[in-house]
Structures are given as structure tokens and as C-alpha cells.
Design a protein around this motif. Structure first.
Motif, PDB file in Angstrom:
ATOM      1  N   VAL A 200       0.828  -1.204   0.000  1.00  0.00           N
ATOM      2  CA  VAL A 200       0.000   0.000   0.000  1.00  0.00           C
ATOM      3  C   VAL A 200       0.865   1.258   0.000  1.00  0.00           C
ATOM      4  CG1 VAL A 200      -1.695   1.318   1.317  1.00  0.00           C
ATOM      5  CG2 VAL A 200      -1.929  -1.172   1.133  1.00  0.00           C
ATOM      6  N   VAL A 201       1.850   1.302   0.879  1.00  0.00           N
ATOM      7  CA  VAL A 201       2.713   2.487   0.967  1.00  0.00           C
ATOM      8  C   VAL A 201       3.514   2.664  -0.316  1.00  0.00           C
ATOM      9  CG1 VAL A 201       4.693   3.490   2.162  1.00  0.00           C
ATOM     10  CG2 VAL A 201       2.839   2.445   3.476  1.00  0.00           C
ATOM     11  N   GLY A 202       4.046   1.568  -0.862  1.00  0.00           N
ATOM     12  CA  GLY A 202       4.820   1.663  -2.094  1.00  0.00           C
ATOM     13  C   GLY A 202       3.992   2.189  -3.252  1.00  0.00           C
ATOM     14  N   ALA A 203       2.754   1.708  -3.371  1.00  0.00           N
ATOM     15  CA  ALA A 203       1.875   2.172  -4.452  1.00  0.00           C
ATOM     16  C   ALA A 203       1.497   3.634  -4.256  1.00  0.00           C
ATOM     17  CB  ALA A 203       0.632   1.294  -4.508  1.00  0.00           C
ATOM     18  N   PHE A 204       1.139   4.000  -3.036  1.00  0.00           N
ATOM     19  CA  PHE A 204       0.740   5.386  -2.750  1.00  0.00           C
ATOM     20  C   PHE A 204       1.907   6.346  -2.937  1.00  0.00           C
ATOM     21  CE2 PHE A 204       0.356   8.906   0.296  1.00  0.00           C
ATOM     22  CZ  PHE A 204      -0.822   9.487  -0.154  1.00  0.00           C
ATOM     23  N   ALA A 205       3.109   5.948  -2.485  1.00  0.00           N
ATOM     24  CA  ALA A 205       4.276   6.824  -2.581  1.00  0.00           C
ATOM     25  C   ALA A 205       4.609   7.147  -4.030  1.00  0.00           C
ATOM     26  CB  ALA A 205       5.479   6.180  -1.891  1.00  0.00           C
ATOM     27  N   ALA A 206       4.391   6.201  -4.937  1.00  0.00           N
ATOM     28  CA  ALA A 206       4.676   6.441  -6.354  1.00  0.00           C
ATOM     29  C   ALA A 206       3.826   7.590  -6.887  1.00  0.00           C
ATOM     30  CB  ALA A 206       4.433   5.166  -7.156  1.00  0.00           C
ATOM     31  N   PHE A 207       2.515   7.547  -6.589  1.00  0.00           N
ATOM     32  CA  PHE A 207       1.621   8.596  -7.075  1.00  0.00           C
ATOM     33  C   PHE A 207       1.897   9.923  -6.376  1.00  0.00           C
ATOM     34  CE2 PHE A 207      -0.756   4.736  -8.192  1.00  0.00           C
ATOM     35  CZ  PHE A 207      -1.057   5.028  -9.517  1.00  0.00           C
ATOM     36  N   LEU A 208       2.179   9.871  -5.088  1.00  0.00           N
ATOM     37  CA  LEU A 208       2.455  11.106  -4.346  1.00  0.00           C
ATOM     38  C   LEU A 208       3.721  11.785  -4.861  1.00  0.00           C
ATOM     39  CD1 LEU A 208       1.907  13.046  -1.996  1.00  0.00           C
ATOM     40  CD2 LEU A 208       3.228  11.496  -0.526  1.00  0.00           C
ATOM     41  N   LEU A 209       4.804  11.032  -4.980  1.00  0.00           N
ATOM     42  CA  LEU A 209       6.063  11.613  -5.435  1.00  0.00           C
ATOM     43  C   LEU A 209       5.967  12.078  -6.884  1.00  0.00           C
ATOM     44  CD1 LEU A 209       8.510   9.038  -3.824  1.00  0.00           C
ATOM     45  CD2 LEU A 209       8.091  11.386  -3.079  1.00  0.00           C
ATOM     46  N   GLY A 210       5.279  11.297  -7.712  1.00  0.00           N
ATOM     47  CA  GLY A 210       5.091  11.703  -9.099  1.00  0.00           C
ATOM     48  C   GLY A 210       4.291  12.984  -9.221  1.00  0.00           C
ATOM     49  N   ALA A 211       3.258  13.132  -8.372  1.00  0.00           N
ATOM     50  CA  ALA A 211       2.443  14.345  -8.396  1.00  0.00           C
ATOM     51  C   ALA A 211       3.248  15.557  -7.941  1.00  0.00           C
ATOM     52  CB  ALA A 211       1.213  14.157  -7.518  1.00  0.00           C
ATOM     53  N   VAL A 212       4.031  15.382  -6.883  1.00  0.00           N
ATOM     54  CA  VAL A 212       4.860  16.490  -6.384  1.00  0.00           C
ATOM     55  C   VAL A 212       5.853  16.923  -7.450  1.00  0.00           C
ATOM     56  CG1 VAL A 212       6.619  17.117  -4.697  1.00  0.00           C
ATOM     57  CG2 VAL A 212       4.599  15.861  -3.961  1.00  0.00           C
ATOM     58  N   TRP A 213       6.473  15.968  -8.122  1.00  0.00           N
ATOM     59  CA  TRP A 213       7.439  16.293  -9.175  1.00  0.00           C
ATOM     60  C   TRP A 213       6.760  17.031 -10.333  1.00  0.00           C
ATOM     61  CZ3 TRP A 213      12.449  16.712  -9.899  1.00  0.00           C
ATOM     62  CH2 TRP A 213      12.965  16.710 -11.198  1.00  0.00           C
ATOM     63  N   SER A 214       5.577  16.575 -10.728  1.00  0.00           N
ATOM     64  CA  SER A 214       4.868  17.204 -11.841  1.00  0.00           C
ATOM     65  C   SER A 214       4.470  18.639 -11.501  1.00  0.00           C
ATOM     66  CB  SER A 214       3.621  16.383 -12.190  1.00  0.00           C
ATOM     67  OG  SER A 214       3.980  15.081 -12.614  1.00  0.00           O
ATOM     68  N   VAL A 215       4.003  18.840 -10.277  1.00  0.00           N
ATOM     69  CA  VAL A 215       3.643  20.202  -9.855  1.00  0.00           C
ATOM     70  C   VAL A 215       4.883  21.090  -9.844  1.00  0.00           C
ATOM     71  CG1 VAL A 215       2.812  21.590  -7.910  1.00  0.00           C
ATOM     72  CG2 VAL A 215       1.627  19.487  -8.535  1.00  0.00           C
ATOM     73  N   GLY A 216       5.992  20.556  -9.376  1.00  0.00           N
ATOM     74  CA  GLY A 216       7.228  21.315  -9.381  1.00  0.00           C
ATOM     75  C   GLY A 216       7.653  21.716 -10.788  1.00  0.00           C
ATOM     76  N   LEU A 217       7.498  20.799 -11.752  1.00  0.00           N
ATOM     77  CA  LEU A 217       7.844  21.118 -13.143  1.00  0.00           C
ATOM     78  C   LEU A 217       6.942  22.220 -13.688  1.00  0.00           C
ATOM     79  CD1 LEU A 217       8.485  17.606 -14.735  1.00  0.00           C
ATOM     80  CD2 LEU A 217      10.177  19.327 -14.072  1.00  0.00           C
ATOM     81  N   MET A 218       5.658  22.171 -13.326  1.00  0.00           N
ATOM     82  CA  MET A 218       4.737  23.200 -13.808  1.00  0.00           C
ATOM     83  C   MET A 218       5.063  24.559 -13.209  1.00  0.00           C
ATOM     84  SD  MET A 218       0.986  21.365 -14.171  1.00  0.00           S
ATOM     85  CE  MET A 218       0.947  20.608 -12.546  1.00  0.00           C
ATOM     86  N   LEU A 219       5.461  24.583 -11.954  1.00  0.00           N
ATOM     87  CA  LEU A 219       5.749  25.848 -11.281  1.00  0.00           C
ATOM     88  C   LEU A 219       7.099  26.429 -11.681  1.00  0.00           C
ATOM     89  CD1 LEU A 219       4.479  25.072  -7.666  1.00  0.00           C
ATOM     90  CD2 LEU A 219       3.327  26.426  -9.432  1.00  0.00           C
ATOM     91  N   LEU A 220       8.086  25.567 -11.856  1.00  0.00           N
ATOM     92  CA  LEU A 220       9.453  26.051 -12.057  1.00  0.00           C
ATOM     93  C   LEU A 220       9.917  26.026 -13.506  1.00  0.00           C
ATOM     94  CD1 LEU A 220      11.146  24.327  -8.976  1.00  0.00           C
ATOM     95  CD2 LEU A 220      10.283  26.671  -9.146  1.00  0.00           C
ATOM     96  N   ARG A 221       9.355  25.130 -14.312  1.00  0.00           N
ATOM     97  CA  ARG A 221       9.849  24.986 -15.679  1.00  0.00           C
ATOM     98  C   ARG A 221       8.768  25.180 -16.738  1.00  0.00           C
ATOM     99  NH1 ARG A 221      14.471  20.238 -15.847  1.00  0.00           N
ATOM    100  NH2 ARG A 221      15.783  21.077 -14.171  1.00  0.00           N
ATOM    101  N   GLY A 222       7.613  25.595 -16.322  1.00  0.00           N
ATOM    102  CA  GLY A 222       6.571  25.907 -17.287  1.00  0.00           C
ATOM    103  C   GLY A 222       5.923  24.714 -17.945  1.00  0.00           C
TER     104      GLY A 222
END
Length: 258
Positions: A200-222
Motif C-alpha cells: 500500500v505504501v509503495g503504491a501510494f508513494a509512487a503517485f504522491l512523489l510523481g504528483a509532487v514532481w509534476s507540480v514542481g515542473l509546472m511551477l518552475l519549468r513551465g
């Protein structure tokens, strides 16, 4: 001594993973031809093919043409060595499980790098992993302290995580690649082997970390919502979180809600 042996094995496997990462996406043989400089074509001498050490002695450049050699080569080798040592640290009393987890670490590093490079997860690596991983886990269960119940849980984990990703890929075509679906089954098998919390944690962490990275790309790299972001690396990193901290995080979560 086992930490040293694990580190040496990791460096050796890491050197081979560099070959896999470069050649597999390009459809090239892993055996022939020998390693050569991609710029001048000069063959890499045996003395220049020693993991990590050769890169340092050559100062990160080809001996023949002085073209720069990416620092990723020694980093992959060192990272694989570190992962192999961590496996021994995590499972000190179950050496029969080490080969299975070393294989897990090796394919995880290779697939993460390939997905970052070409935004694709090659089936030629993933599909055999169902067989190889299954055999190694079965041997660990037969010879080590784990039980048949752990094997059954691994099978359920494999099927459930594959089904989850297949559902997501079907509901939103293009949002989740089928390479991710195939990889999910392999990761689910390993995480389920450890326990429900790890899965459960491994599956959830993948989506959480992926979402954080994607938001960071949108904010910092357009980047936009339509930008292609490889998800395979986050699946693998999330699985690593599940392996190392999954059971403890799951128990902490249960203690909060019960």
C-alpha cells in the motif's frame, strides 16, 4: 565482510547496467561489439573499463579523443553498489532473499534510467522479470525463513497492482502507459512479498512523489498537464519507500485510525 562483498557485486552489476541502459533502448546486443567511445569510435581498453576507478583516472574523458564521459556512469555503478549493501542491511538474517532483492534493485535502476532517457519501459527487461523474480522469490521462500503465505501474498500483490494500473490505463488512455502496467505487476509481487503495508505504501508513494514532481515542473519549468513526464522512475522510487519504510508507516497509520 558481507557488506564489502555486496558493494563489490553492486559495482560490477552497475557497470553492466550502464551497458543495458545504453544498448537496450537502441535494440543493440549486450555482448557485441565491445565498449567504444560514441564520438570517435575508439575501443575502450580493459584498463579503462574498471568501474568508477577508470572514470576518475581518466578525469571523465575518453583517452583517445578527450570527449567527456558522463558522470552518470560512475553514479550508476556507485548507486547499484549502495543498493546492494542496503539489501544486506535490510535483510541481515535472510541471505536467501538477497539475490531476489539485488535483482529488484538492478532492474529498478536500469528501467528508471531508460525511462528518463527515452520515456519508455522496455518489455525485454520487464517481462523476463516476472519469471526471474518469481524463481528467486520462490527459492528464498523454500530455503529461507519466509513462508508459503508470503508467496501467496506476493502473487496477490502482483495481480492487484497490475490490475490497478491496467484500470487507470484503460480509463484514461495516454495518461498511463502499458509499460507502467507491466512494471506494476513486478513491483507488486516484490512489495506483496514483504507485506500489505509495503504494498500500500509503495503504491501510494509512487503517485504522491510523481504528483509532487509534476507540480514542481509546472511551477518552475513551465510544464503543462499535457507534458509527458516519465512515471516509471517514481514507481520504482515509491517501491523503494515501500520496501524500506512501508511496514512501519503502515503500522503508524493504523495506530492513528484504530
Amino acid at each position: 565482510m558481507m557488506y564489502v562483498i555486496a558493494g563489490i557485486l553492486g559495482v560490477i552489476f552497475g557497470s553492466f547496467l550502464n551497458v543495458v541502459i545504453w544498448r537496450v533502448p537502441r535494440g543493440k546486443s549486450l555482448v557485441r561489439p565491445g565498449s567504444a567511445c560514441p564520438k570517435c569510435g575508439a575501443n575502450v581498453l580493459p584498463r579503462d573499463n574498471v568501474p568508477i576507478v577508470s572514470w576518475l583516472l581518466l578525469r571523465g574523458a575518453c583517452r583517445a579523443c578527450k570527449a567527456p564521459i558522463s558522470a552518470r556512469y560512475p553514479l550508476v555503478e556507485a548507486g547499484t553498489a549502495a543498493a546492494f549493501v542496503v539489501v544486506v542491511l535490510l535483510f541481515p538474517h535472510d541471505p536467501w532473499a538477497w539475490p531476489a532483492w539485488w535483482y529488484f534493485a538492478a532492474i529498478g535502476i536500469a528501467l528508471a534510467m531508460i525511462d528518463l532517457d527515452v520515456k519508455r519501459l522496455p518489455s525485454v527487461i520487464i517481462l523476463p522479470s516476472y519469471v526471474v523474480g518469481g524463481v528467486l522469490i520462490s527459492l528464498a521462500i523454500a530455503l529461507g525463513p519466509t513462508s508459503l503465505a508470503d508467496g501467496a501474498r506476493a502473487t496477490i500483490g502482483m495481480a492487484s497492482l497490475w490490475a490497478l494500473y491496467a484500470l487507470l490505463a484503460t480509463l484514461k488512455p495516454g495518461g498511463m502507459g502499458w509499460g507502467d502496467v507491466r512494471l506494476a505487476g513486478v513491483l507488486g509481487g516484490y512489495l506483496g512479498w514483504l507485506g500489505v503495508g509495503s504494498l500500500v505504501v509503495g503504491a501510494f508513494a509512487a503517485f504522491l512523489l510523481g504528483a509532487v514532481w509534476s507540480v514542481g515542473l509546472m511551477l518552475l519549468r513551465g510544464a503543462t498537464r499535457k507534458s509527458r513526464v516519465p512515471f516509471g522512475p517514481w514507481m520504482i522510487v515509491g517501491s523503494a519507500v515501500g520496501v524500506v519504510w512501508g511496514e512501519s508507516l503502515w503500522q503508524a497509520y493504523l495506530s492513528l485510525i484504530v
